[in-house]
Design an enzyme around this catalytic site. Structure first.
Site, PDB file in Angstrom:
ATOM      1  N   PRO A  70       0.810  -1.235   0.000  1.00  0.00           N
ATOM      2  CA  PRO A  70       0.000   0.000   0.000  1.00  0.00           C
ATOM      3  C   PRO A  70       0.841   1.283   0.000  1.00  0.00           C
ATOM      4  O   PRO A  70       0.416   2.293  -0.545  1.00  0.00           O
ATOM      5  CB  PRO A  70      -0.826  -0.115   1.293  1.00  0.00           C
ATOM      6  N   ASP A  71       2.043   1.240   0.587  1.00  0.00           N
ATOM      7  CA  ASP A  71       2.886   2.441   0.621  1.00  0.00           C
ATOM      8  C   ASP A  71       3.705   2.630  -0.651  1.00  0.00           C
ATOM      9  O   ASP A  71       4.506   3.557  -0.765  1.00  0.00           O
ATOM     10  CB  ASP A  71       3.807   2.430   1.836  1.00  0.00           C
ATOM     11  N   GLY A  72       3.539   1.729  -1.633  1.00  0.00           N
ATOM     12  CA  GLY A  72       4.257   1.840  -2.895  1.00  0.00           C
ATOM     13  C   GLY A  72       5.547   1.058  -2.963  1.00  0.00           C
ATOM     14  O   GLY A  72       6.150   0.951  -4.025  1.00  0.00           O
TER      15      GLY A  72
END
Length: 192
Positions: free
Chosen positions: A19-21
């Site tokens: 989700p944070d890349g």
């Protein structure tokens, strides 16, 4: 296309986008079995050859090459998963691994232990390196390259050679920076 259809599906199944890349992509592959005997007029499926992923990486150069492949495949095939994964990899690099010099990830480098490796010098031979370091039968990699001791990061390597933790460095390799730029350019041309 027949090869990429199968490969992209497999590669995407082994890719993690957090989700944070941040991301993880296959790194070391382990093969088992044997490929079929090659027949150019009728290539086989190599059903006796198998691969597993031994470990994963977030290396930006490899991820850029992978993203570029996915962008080209997605642009031609229309496959939305390859397009979105290419974008996620490029956005993840840009958002998480960018610094003032480029895009790179920190690496733990245990191979610096080789600085203490002996250098083979034939019996009875000696000499001097261009920088003045003596070359003898007891020379090591670092003893004939004393200029490394002038590097601002030498203390990390020296501590490791004395039994400390392996040093961590962030290398901005030219090939990786070029591959990132090419991948971003290809994505923009093909998909934006």
């Amino acid at each position: 296309k027949a090869v990429l259809d199968k490969w992209v599906k497999w590669a995407l199944s082994k890719t993690t986008i957090n989700p944070d890349g941040t991301y993880q992509i296959p790194s070391t592959l382990q093969w088992s079995g044997q490929p079929d005997t090659w027949n150019a007029s009728s290539p086989s499926a190599n059903s006796g050859l198998h691969v597993t992923v031994a470990d994963y990486t977030n290396d930006v150069g490899v991820a850029a090459a992978y993203a570029k492949t996915l962008a080209y495949y997605g642009a031609r095939s229309g496959d939305t998963a390859s397009k979105s994964t290419a974008k996620a990899l490029l956005d993840g690099m840009w958002g998480n691994y960018q610094d003032s010099l480029g895009i790179a990830v920190p690496e733990t480098r245990s191979d610096y232990s080789r600085f203490n490796d002996s250098v083979y010098v034939p019996s009875g031979w000696s000499g001097t390196m261009p920088n003045g370091d003596a070359i003898t039968s007891s020379s090591t990699f670092s003893s004939i390259r004393s200029f490394y001791k002038n590097d601002p990061a030498w203390s990390k390597i020296e501590a490791y050679l004395k039994g400390g933790a392996a040093p961590v460095f962030t290398y901005h390799r030219f090939w990786a920076q070029a591959d990132i730029a090419l991948a971003m350019g290809s994505y923009a041309e093909l998909l934006e």
